[in-house]
Scaffold this active site. Structure first.
Site, PDB file in Angstrom:
ATOM      1  CE1 TYR A   1      28.171  -1.675 -18.029  1.00 44.47           C
ATOM      2  CE2 TYR A   1      29.405  -2.959 -19.559  1.00 44.47           C
ATOM      3  CZ  TYR A   1      28.405  -1.731 -19.338  1.00 44.47           C
ATOM      4  OH  TYR A   1      27.874  -1.065 -20.514  1.00 44.47           O
TER       5      TYR A   1
ATOM      6  CE  LYS B   1      24.802  -2.705 -19.569  1.00 47.93           C
ATOM      7  NZ  LYS B   1      23.429  -1.774 -19.954  1.00 47.93           N
TER       8      LYS B   1
END
Length: 255
Positions: free
Chosen positions: A152, A156
Site C-alpha cells: 500500500y 501511494k
C-alpha cells in the site's frame, strides 16, 4: 461550473467529494465498480452528469471506464480517489498484478493516459507514501514475500510520483497529490482519528478553486496545506523510471 469525474465515488471520500461538488453546482460524473455498486448512487444519480461503471482491478474495464468518460465529454478535472488497502484474495488479477497496485497505481496511470486531458488532475495519496521505497523491478510483487502495508505504501508513493510527473511534463495542467488523512471510511475503519469532512475538502478545492495557492501545479497537500512529499516523488529520474515501468506493465504510454 466545472465538469468533474471522481473514481470510487459510491462511498467514503469519493461520495463525500461528489456531494460537496454537486451542492456547489458543479456537474459531476460518478464511478462505481459494478452495476450492483452503482445502485448505491440512486439518490445522487438524478443530479449528476452520469455514472460510469467498471472494475479498476481489470485493465480491460479500466479502458472501458476511460471510453465512457470520454463519451460524456472533456472533463475540467479528474479526482483519482479510488483506492484499496487490503487485497480481496492473495491471487493476482487476471493481468498478473496485485490488486493494490492495480487499483492504486495502474488504474490512475491508465486513466490519466486514456481520458482526454483535463485542466486539473488530483490524485489521492497517503502519508504512508513516505515508507514506500521499494525496488521498481519488483513493483508487482512477483519476487518478494507479500506485505500488505508495504505494498500500500509503495502504491501511494507511485501515485504521488505520477501526480508530480504530470505537473512536470504538462505545464498546461494543474496536477496535485493529496493526503486526505486517516478518515473513518470503509477502508479507514470506524476508529480512524481524522475528520471525514476535512478529508475531502482539499481535493474538491483543488478541482475547482482559482485561489492563487490552488493554481500552482505540482503540490502535495494535507488539509489545505502544502507539504513536502517523499524525496523520490520529486526526483525526475525516479519519475521517469517509474513512468517507463508503468508503461511496460500496462502497454500504455503517458509521456
Amino acid at each position: 461550473m466545472a465538469l468533474i469525474f471522481i473514481t470510487g465515488s459510491t462511498d467514503g471520500l469519493g461520495r463525500a467529494a461528489a456531494q460537496a461538488l454537486i451542492e456547489q453546482g458543479h456537474r459531476v460524473v460518478l464511478h462505481a465498480r459494478s452495476q450492483q455498486r452503482a445502485s448505491a448512487l440512486a439518490d445522487l444519480a438524478p443530479r449528476t452528469a452520469g455514472i460510469v461503471v467498471g472494475d479498476l482491478q481489470s485493465a480491460v474495464e479500466t479502458r472501458a471506464i476511460a471510453d465512457q468518460v470520454n463519451a460524456i465529454g472533456r472533463m475540467d478535472a479528474v479526482i483519482h480517489n479510488a483506492g484499496i488497502y487490503t487485497v480481496p484474495s492473495r491471487s493476482p488479477t487476471p493481468e498478473g498484478h496485485a490488486s493494490i497496485l492495480a487499483v492504486n497505481t495502474l488504474a490512475p496511470y491508465m486513466l490519466t493516459a486514456l481520458i482526454e486531458r483535463p485542466r486539473r488532475l488530483i490524485y489521492l495519496s497517503s502519508s504512508m507514501h513516505s515508507g514506500g521505497t521499494g525496488p521498481l523491478h519488483d513493483i508487482d510483487w512477483t519476487e518478494r514475500r507479500w506485505d500488505t502495508t508495504r505494498a500500500y505504501s509503495e502504491s501511494k508513493l507511485y501515485v504521488a510520483t505520477l501526480a508530480l510527473a504530470a505537473a512536470r511534463h504538462w505545464p498546461d495542467v494543474l496536477s496535485h497529490a493529496v493526503d486526505p488523512g486517516w478518515v473513518p471510511t470503509r477502508m479507514g475503519g470506524p476508529g480512524a482519528p481524522d475528520d471525514l469532512e476535512e478529508g475531502h475538502r482539499t481535493q474538491t478545492w483543488l478541482a475547482t478553486s482559482d485561489d492563487p495557492a490552488a493554481i500552482v501545479s505540482g503540490g502535495y497537500w494535507h488539509h489545505h496545506k502544502r507539504q513536502p512529499p517523499a524525496a523520490q516523488a520529486t526526483d525526475p529520474a525516479f519519475q521517469d523510471e517509474l513512468m517507463a515501468k508503468l508503461a511496460d506493465l500496462t502497454g500504455v504510454s503517458l509521456f
